[in-house]
Structures are given as C-alpha cells and as structure tokens.
Scaffold this active site. Structure first.
Site, PDB file in Angstrom:
ATOM      1  N   SER A  96      -1.980  -9.658   6.239  1.00 38.63           N
ATOM      2  CA  SER A  96      -1.651  -8.250   6.463  1.00 38.63           C
ATOM      3  C   SER A  96      -1.013  -8.080   8.004  1.00 38.63           C
ATOM      4  O   SER A  96      -1.490  -8.664   8.998  1.00 38.63           O
ATOM      5  CB  SER A  96      -2.758  -7.308   6.720  1.00 38.63           C
ATOM      6  OG  SER A  96      -2.746  -5.984   7.253  1.00 38.63           O
ATOM      7  N   ASP A 144      -6.638   1.180  13.061  1.00 38.28           N
ATOM      8  CA  ASP A 144      -5.157   2.031  12.838  1.00 38.28           C
ATOM      9  C   ASP A 144      -5.577   3.553  12.260  1.00 38.28           C
ATOM     10  O   ASP A 144      -5.070   4.291  12.655  1.00 38.28           O
ATOM     11  CB  ASP A 144      -4.215   1.468  11.947  1.00 38.28           C
ATOM     12  CG  ASP A 144      -3.502  -0.016  12.612  1.00 38.28           C
ATOM     13  OD1 ASP A 144      -3.564   0.225  13.900  1.00 38.28           O
ATOM     14  OD2 ASP A 144      -3.305  -0.980  12.020  1.00 38.28           O
ATOM     15  N   ASP A 184       0.973  -1.214   0.107  1.00 31.26           N
ATOM     16  CA  ASP A 184       0.110   0.191   0.081  1.00 31.26           C
ATOM     17  C   ASP A 184       0.960   1.090   0.031  1.00 31.26           C
ATOM     18  O   ASP A 184       0.521   1.929  -0.937  1.00 31.26           O
ATOM     19  CB  ASP A 184      -0.951   0.000   1.260  1.00 31.26           C
ATOM     20  CG  ASP A 184      -2.017  -0.884   1.043  1.00 31.26           C
ATOM     21  OD1 ASP A 184      -2.439  -1.186   0.002  1.00 31.26           O
ATOM     22  OD2 ASP A 184      -2.397  -1.581   2.294  1.00 31.26           O
ATOM     23  N   ARG A 215       1.005   3.260  17.083  1.00 30.88           N
ATOM     24  CA  ARG A 215       0.514   4.302  16.031  1.00 30.88           C
ATOM     25  C   ARG A 215       0.688   5.773  16.639  1.00 30.88           C
ATOM     26  O   ARG A 215       0.952   6.532  15.789  1.00 30.88           O
ATOM     27  CB  ARG A 215      -1.018   4.002  16.043  1.00 30.88           C
ATOM     28  CG  ARG A 215      -1.210   2.482  15.187  1.00 30.88           C
ATOM     29  CD  ARG A 215      -0.281   2.279  14.006  1.00 30.88           C
ATOM     30  NE  ARG A 215      -0.623   1.212  13.308  1.00 30.88           N
ATOM     31  CZ  ARG A 215       0.178   0.473  12.371  1.00 30.88           C
ATOM     32  NH1 ARG A 215       1.447   1.217  12.133  1.00 30.88           N
ATOM     33  NH2 ARG A 215      -0.320  -0.624  11.568  1.00 30.88           N
TER      34      ARG A 215
HETATM   35  N1  ARG Z   1      -6.156  -5.796  15.531  1.00 31.38           N
HETATM   36  C1  ARG Z   1      -5.210  -4.908  15.936  1.00 31.38           C
HETATM   37  C2  ARG Z   1      -5.184  -3.785  16.325  1.00 31.38           C
HETATM   38  O1  ARG Z   1      -5.953  -3.089  16.222  1.00 31.38           O
HETATM   39  C3  ARG Z   1      -3.986  -5.420  14.825  1.00 31.38           C
HETATM   40  C4  ARG Z   1      -3.963  -4.383  13.678  1.00 31.38           C
HETATM   41  C5  ARG Z   1      -2.753  -4.636  12.828  1.00 31.38           C
HETATM   42  N2  ARG Z   1      -2.617  -3.718  11.820  1.00 31.38           N
HETATM   43  C6  ARG Z   1      -2.161  -4.201  10.414  1.00 31.38           C
HETATM   44  N3  ARG Z   1      -2.121  -3.476   9.607  1.00 31.38           N
HETATM   45  N4  ARG Z   1      -2.133  -5.553  10.267  1.00 31.38           N
HETATM   46  O2  ARG Z   1      -4.253  -3.335  17.028  1.00 31.38           O
END
Ligand code: ARG
Length: 430
Positions: free
Chosen positions: A195, A144, A31, A115
C-alpha cells in the site's frame, strides 16, 4: 458477485439518507477506483472525483489526463483536478521544515502533511458543487482516516464522511474480483502487495512482506532511493540556502536553482540516487497499533538535517534547548490529524518567531546513503571566531573563567561537602 447487494444487506444505510452527491478523493488506486461505481450503486448518489497533483513522479501530466477519462468511464459525474504543488510546499512543507518535523524522531510526516490539504479541497469542492458528503479510501486501522475525518469535520461539520473500505468492511480480494467483473481497470500497482502513498515530501510503503519487521525490506518495495551499495562511487556535494527557515536555493553540479518545489524535486532525485532517505520505521499509530513502515524521503532527509544544523549555528542555547519540545508537539499533532487544532497556530507563532534568524547556507556531501554536513554560514551566526579561537588574539578572557566556575559549581561543591559531613557523622555513630 453482487457487492452492492451484499453491502445493502449487511450495512445499516440509514445514516446516508439524503446523501445525493458525493465528492470522492480519487487516487486511481484499487480502492478509490472501485468506489466510484460502488458508491453510485449502493447509495444511488452522484459521484464527483477529485485528484490533486502533489508532485509525485507517478503523476506525469498524461497520467492525470488518463485518470479523468478513467473516472468518467467508471461513472463519475465530473472529475476535478488541482495542481497543489506550490500550496503544499508553502503552506505545509515549509512549516514542517521550520518545525523540524520528524514523528518519533524519524518519519518526516510526508503522508500526514498531505491529508489536511486533501481534506481542504474535498470540502471546498463539496461546498462549490452542493454535495452532501465526501468520501475517501482509508481503512479503519490507519492514521489517514483520522486525518481526513477530523480535518473535514473541523472545516465543515455538516458534511457526511464516507469511508467505504472501513464503514462497509470491503475486503481487498472481493474488491479485485468485483472490479474485474465490472470492467474496472485494476491499476498495475494493485498486483504489488504494497500500500503506497506518495507526495513530493516522501513515499510511504506498507503491507505485504513489510508486515514482518524481522524480515529485511525487499528491493522491490523501494522506488525513489538507490540502495546505498549500488549508489555512485563519487560523492555529490550540494549547497542549500535557507531564508527564515525555509529552503530558498540549491546549488549542485555548478547549477543554482530556486523555488521550494524545484529544490525538493531536485533533492529527491540527487539524494535518492546517492542512497539517501530510506527510513525503516517501527511506528506507533494513532489507533494504538504498532506498524512497520518504510519511507523514502530523500529531499526531506537532507533539508531537515541542514535546517537543524543551521538552527544550532544561529539560535541561542536556550532556544536550541526549548524548541525541540515545540517541534515534537508540532509533529505529533500533524501525525495525529490535528492540523486544525488551535494549538497549531500557537506553535507556529513561536516557530516563526524563532526562524527570523535562520537564514544562511549549509553544504552537504551525499554519499552511499549518508548526508553529511560539510560547512555552514549565516549573517546571524552567534559564533565568533575571535572569541572561540585558541590562537593568540582571542578576545575571550580566559582568567574570567576561574571566577565563573566558582559560582557556577557552588551547588555541586556544597552538595559534596554535605555528603562528606554525613559520612563523618555515620562513622562516629558506628
Ligand atoms: N504510516 C504513515 C502515516 O501514517 C503512512 C501512511 C501511508 N498511507 C498509505 N495509504 N499507504 O503517515
């Protein structure tokens, strides 16, 4: 394929008027690689890429150098890189440990904690470079996007936020095709259907077969943790020291190491090899979706277990009863992207006060997927062997217990008597 043309034809780009310079959070994945060129073409803006080293194993130094080259080759005006490992440990992980941060009781919030730190650097670089916008690769379904957008807006509400996958509705297949046509190297990881996000607090994996919660997690989804049945037959013992709630030293195999970043790194390795830290989690996302997430968090699993054990040893019953409510809210706010909500500072004040006493050590055995506490000690223990012992010489006066129980049970005994009377009355009426 004219992806830029398609976007220009279908998306109202008016809201991006005046956007000339964009700082993009760049991971090197599909991405964000596509975005370097796409943002330039769609908005005619300069793109500055930003990569942070969070201590993920995949980011060996050579790769980070390679990423700069790649970003520039795809048309980035400049590439910025910062090693944030120390800052991530001291400003984020240490706080999470003190607050026993486990979203829904299981997920150590590893991605969630990273983040707001990325957002901080996005804003700082944007301000330094005079950019008008920041960009990230999040979709419209995940958490995210919430964490990035809320944190960026809290730090600098004047910056535009662009999330092309979400805002311009990019589809993975067309991204891959467009990347190939435009000579954008598609990272090897893109051929895997997962991912992934990783930092030193854990590795998150979603998508592909993992979207079927009724199917077992395939081995190729795991990279940090050895399946327990393949882990060594000999257990590994470790001893972990805490200073005011924060890991300060680790002993294993006759060596003692210090420093949070080193401890987390070593524990990811040792505990991972012993099968510790696989978390298969049915999770409630901020946007209301339920999702199945697979995490590998060996160091976090061991450290959080040891920390909780030490708290039970040094905190009063009242503290041990009340603190989990604070911890729960702390973890939920981090998960939901509210790092900059004032409640966080207020919760931290309570947590920090409670951690004054949380110093000492905890010994654990790591064996085929389990992290078992073996022993602990602290100069602040509220445990007194002279009081607790059943042997002769205990200073605890057992006779005092009789009077105590009479007063303590007063309400319960009274309720029993009242119930008895009610029964008698009922019998008379009948
Ligand atoms: N579900 C997890 C969270 O909200 C992991 C997110 C992972 N992000 C990703 N781009 N694979 O913290």
């Amino acid at each position: 394929m004219d992806l830029a043309g398609k976007i220009k034809g279908s998306v109202d780009l008016g809201e991006y008027d005046g956007v000339n310079k964009v700082v993009l959070a760049y991971s090197g994945g599909l991405d964000t690689s596509v975005m370097v060129k796409l943002i330039k073409e769609v908005l005619g803006a300069e793109v500055i890429t930003l990569t942070l080293d969070f201590g993920r194993a995949e980011y060996a130094n050579s790769d980070l150098k390679g990423m700069e080259k790649k970003a520039l080759a795809m048309g980035a005006k400049a590439h910025k890189f910062f090693d944030v490992r120390e800052e991530f440990f001291s400003g984020y992980i240490a706080k999470a440990v003190k607050a026993n941060s486990l979203y829904q009781g299981e997920y150590p919030n590893s991605t969630a904690l990273g983040r707001p730190l990325i957002a901080k650097y996005l804003v700082a670089v944007a301000e330094h470079e005079g950019a008008d916008a920041v960009a990230h690769g999040s979709t419209g379904k995940g958490n995210d996007q919430v964490r990035f957008d809320v944190s960026v807006a809290a730090l600098n509400p004047g910056l535009k936020i662009i999330a092309p996958v979400r805002d311009w509705e990019l589809e993975r297949d067309e991204e891959i095709a467009w990347a190939a046509e435009n000579g954008i190297p598609v990272p090897a990881s893109s051929s895997k259907p997962y991912s992934v996000d990783a930092n030193m607090w854990g590795r998150s994996c979603e998508c592909g077969i993992l979207e079927k919660p009724f199917e077992e997690v395939p081995e190729d989804a795991l990279e940090w943790v050895t399946p327990p049945e393949k882990a060594p037959d000999e257990p590994m013992k470790v001893k972990l020291w805490f200073e005011k709630g924060v890991p300060s030293a680790l002993e294993f195999d006759g060596v003692k190491i210090t420093g949070g970043v080193n401890i987390v790194g070593a524990l990811n390795d040792i505990a991972g090899k012993n099968g510790v830290g696989i978390i298969d989690h049915m999770e409630d996302r901020v946007v209301g979706l339920k999702s199945r997430e697979v995490y590998e968090c060996p160091a976090a699993t061991v450290i959080l277990k040891a920390h909780k054990d030490l708290e039970k040893y040094v905190l009063t019953r009242e503290e041990n009863d009340f603190k989990p409510a604070v911890d729960k809210l702390w973890g939920e706010c981090v998960y939901r992207g509210l790092w900059h909500n004032p409640i966080m500072k207020e919760l931290d004040a309570f947590v920090d006060a409670s951690q004054e006493k949380v110093s000492g050590w905890v010994a654990l055995k790591l064996y085929k997927g389990a992290a078992q506490v073996l022993a602990r000690d602290s100069p602040n223990a509220l445990y007194d062997p002279n009081l607790a012992s059943y042997n002769a010489g205990s200073k605890f006066c057992q006779k005092d217990a009789q009077g105590f129980i009479k007063l303590y049970g007063l309400n319960t005994v009274m309720a029993g008597k009242v119930a008895e009377k009610a029964k008698e009355k009922a019998a008379v009426i009948v």
